[in-house]
Scaffold this motif. Structure first.
Motif, PDB file in Angstrom:
ATOM      1  N   ASP A 261     -14.224  15.560 -34.583  1.00 23.23           N
ATOM      2  CA  ASP A 261     -13.341  14.701 -33.551  1.00 23.23           C
ATOM      3  C   ASP A 261     -12.270  16.091 -33.682  1.00 23.23           C
TER       4      ASP A 261
ATOM      5  N   GLY B 168     -21.505  21.584 -22.788  1.00 24.11           N
ATOM      6  CA  GLY B 168     -20.419  21.817 -22.779  1.00 24.11           C
ATOM      7  C   GLY B 168     -20.163  23.267 -23.331  1.00 24.11           C
ATOM      8  N   THR B 169     -19.149  23.939 -21.956  1.00 19.78           N
ATOM      9  CA  THR B 169     -18.630  25.349 -22.328  1.00 19.78           C
ATOM     10  C   THR B 169     -17.823  26.005 -22.353  1.00 19.78           C
TER      11      THR B 169
ATOM     12  N   HIS C 212     -20.828  25.970 -25.833  1.00 22.14           N
ATOM     13  CA  HIS C 212     -20.672  26.387 -27.539  1.00 22.14           C
ATOM     14  C   HIS C 212     -21.758  26.221 -28.008  1.00 22.14           C
TER      15      HIS C 212
ATOM     16  N   ALA D 185     -19.265  21.298 -15.288  1.00 22.24           N
ATOM     17  CA  ALA D 185     -20.132  22.314 -16.015  1.00 22.24           C
ATOM     18  C   ALA D 185     -20.541  21.421 -16.460  1.00 22.24           C
ATOM     19  N   GLY D 186     -20.447  22.115 -18.281  1.00 19.87           N
ATOM     20  CA  GLY D 186     -21.071  21.295 -18.857  1.00 19.87           C
ATOM     21  C   GLY D 186     -20.511  19.020 -18.735  1.00 19.87           C
ATOM     22  N   GLY D 187     -19.213  18.789 -18.044  1.00 15.13           N
ATOM     23  CA  GLY D 187     -18.804  17.612 -17.831  1.00 15.13           C
ATOM     24  C   GLY D 187     -18.864  16.472 -19.099  1.00 15.13           C
ATOM     25  N   GLN D 188     -18.559  17.581 -19.890  1.00 15.11           N
ATOM     26  CA  GLN D 188     -18.502  16.848 -21.253  1.00 15.11           C
ATOM     27  C   GLN D 188     -16.648  16.469 -21.307  1.00 15.11           C
ATOM     28  N   SER D 189     -15.906  17.130 -20.420  1.00 12.51           N
ATOM     29  CA  SER D 189     -14.522  16.491 -20.791  1.00 12.51           C
ATOM     30  C   SER D 189     -14.894  15.746 -19.549  1.00 12.51           C
ATOM     31  N   LEU D 190     -15.099  16.265 -18.150  1.00 11.23           N
ATOM     32  CA  LEU D 190     -14.582  15.803 -16.811  1.00 11.23           C
ATOM     33  C   LEU D 190     -15.529  14.450 -16.864  1.00 11.23           C
TER      34      LEU D 190
ATOM     35  N   ALA E  52     -13.020  29.645 -11.883  1.00 11.42           N
ATOM     36  CA  ALA E  52     -13.532  30.573 -13.078  1.00 11.42           C
ATOM     37  C   ALA E  52     -14.529  31.270 -13.346  1.00 11.42           C
TER      38      ALA E  52
ATOM     39  N   ASP F 203     -10.082  23.465 -28.734  1.00 14.53           N
ATOM     40  CA  ASP F 203     -10.846  24.608 -29.699  1.00 14.53           C
ATOM     41  C   ASP F 203     -10.386  25.925 -29.422  1.00 14.53           C
TER      42      ASP F 203
ATOM     43  N   VAL G 219     -14.539  21.390 -10.201  1.00 18.85           N
ATOM     44  CA  VAL G 219     -15.586  21.639 -10.201  1.00 18.85           C
ATOM     45  C   VAL G 219     -16.379  20.933 -12.026  1.00 18.85           C
TER      46      VAL G 219
ATOM     47  N   ALA H 168     -16.252  20.362 -31.353  1.00 15.21           N
ATOM     48  CA  ALA H 168     -17.168  19.225 -31.247  1.00 15.21           C
ATOM     49  C   ALA H 168     -17.870  18.412 -31.973  1.00 15.21           C
TER      50      ALA H 168
ATOM     51  N   LYS I  87      -9.860  24.063 -39.348  1.00 20.11           N
ATOM     52  CA  LYS I  87      -9.594  22.884 -38.548  1.00 20.11           C
ATOM     53  C   LYS I  87     -10.121  21.726 -39.287  1.00 20.11           C
TER      54      LYS I  87
END
Ligand SMILES: Cc1cc2nc3c(=O)[nH]c(=O)nc-3n(C[C@H](O)[C@H](O)[C@H](O)COP(=O)(O)OP(=O)(O)OC[C@H]3O[C@@H](n4cnc5c(N)ncnc54)[C@H](O)[C@@H]3O)c2cc1C
Length: 291
Positions: A192, A110-111, A79, A32-37, A167, A124, A30, A102, A185
């Motif tokens: 970071d 990102g979601t 987010h 979604a926001g693509g910010q990690s994938l 999800a 987080d 899947v 981030a 944090k």
């Protein structure tokens, strides 16, 4: 670096998305926001045959209060939507976490749901949702099911989603008493990932703690729930003494590794300081006010 070749579909309904995931099984991811994938694809740490982009699926961008008072966060709620939301007044630990995820660029795409599905031990939202006893609703070939956050992460980057499942929302239960708490944090620079973080979510009946949820970021391979710290608080008056006990217990629950972000001993110290700071903020808040 370029990602490996993959097929791409952007279905216009949840049914179509599910059909694609059923067809490709483990070979599909899947988007979604693509910010990690997308970074993972570019680094070739992931090589799915099919990307199922859910951004055209309608009615997943919401976050809203349901009739039972719970907060529902749809799979395409960014987010940044949460950062601007007035609904988080009932969930102060989420309100304080949202601006710390981030940087503004990442937060606009990102979601929250994508973040917990990514299951990064330094993410987080996972600690925040764990502290709030949230759950994730998934739909898949075997229907719809609700997975408590405490069972949602099986290991680093391994969510408890079955092949073909999407999800669709996070559910955060409503507070029964005055909600308070915050997320702290430590980051080496703005944007970071956490060197260490602590999510503290309490409910207060006057000066008595009726519920305590404390979870830690970046100090274990799984989201760490500081159960002993919660027990030191629940049902008791919030005092300097109970805060010190909870902060020590939280530091004890942490299982940090020494790395380029800091030594294990330093990270434990950060956890103790953050839990103490969050609880003192509650203690020092004017009566009836969330802190
Ligand atoms: C420079 C940078 C800094 C960052 N800093 C932080 C930080 O400080 N703290 C932090 O928490 N995060 C950080 N992130 C990660 C960021 O928060 C991502 O937005 C988030 O982790 C993933 O959300 P996404 O919607 O972009 O998911 P995607 O990248 O689209 O997907 C991530 C993973 O989850 C899966 N997935 C996504 N949505 C679903 C779904 N609905 N159902 C099933 N599977 C799904 C995907 O298949 C993929 O495996 C950072 C990212 C970058 C690029």
């Amino acid at each position: 670096m370029y990602p490996p070749r993959f097929a791409y579909e952007a279905p216009r309904s949840l049914d179509q998305a599910q059909a694609l995931l059923a067809e490709y099984g483990d070979e599909a991811k899947v988007l979604a926001g693509g910010q990690s994938l997308v970074p993972l694809l570019k680094l070739r740490f992931a090589a799915p045959a099919m990307l199922v982009d859910i951004n055209n699926v309608p009615d997943l961008e919401y976050h809203r209060t349901a009739s039972d008072g719970s907060l529902r966060v749809g799979a395409l709620c960014r987010h940044a939507d949460l950062e601007r939301s007035t609904l988080l007044a009932q969930f102060p630990v989420m309100a304080s976490a949202a601006p710390l995820v981030a940087d503004p660029v990442v937060r606009h795409r990102g979601t929250l749901v994508g973040s917990v599905c990514h299951a990064d031990p330094q993410g987080d939202w996972s600690a925040v949702l764990l502290a709030l006893d949230a759950s994730i609703v998934a739909v898949g070939p075997e229907g719809r099911r609700t997975i408590p956050m405490a069972e949602f992460v099986l290991g680093p980057f391994t969510p408890a989603l079955r092949p073909g499942e999407i999800a669709i929302e996070a559910v955060i239960p409503p507070p029964q008493h005055q909600p308070a708490g915050s997320y702290f944090k430590l980051e080496r620079r703005v944007g970071d990932f956490a060197t260490a973080g602590a999510a503290v979510a309490v409910e207060m009946d006057g000066s008595r703690v009726t519920r305590a949820g404390i979870a830690l970021t970046g100090v274990g391979t799984l989201g760490t729930r500081a159960t002993a710290a919660e027990e030191a608080l629940t049902g008791h008056e919030l005092t300097d003494g109970s805060i010190a006990e909870a902060a020590d217990a939280a530091a004890e629950s942490a299982n940090p590794q020494s790395d380029h972000r800091g030594s294990a001993q330093f990270k434990r110290h950060v956890v103790r300081t953050f839990v103490s700071r969050a609880l003192h903020r509650v203690l020092d808040a004017p009566a009836g006010k969330a802190a």
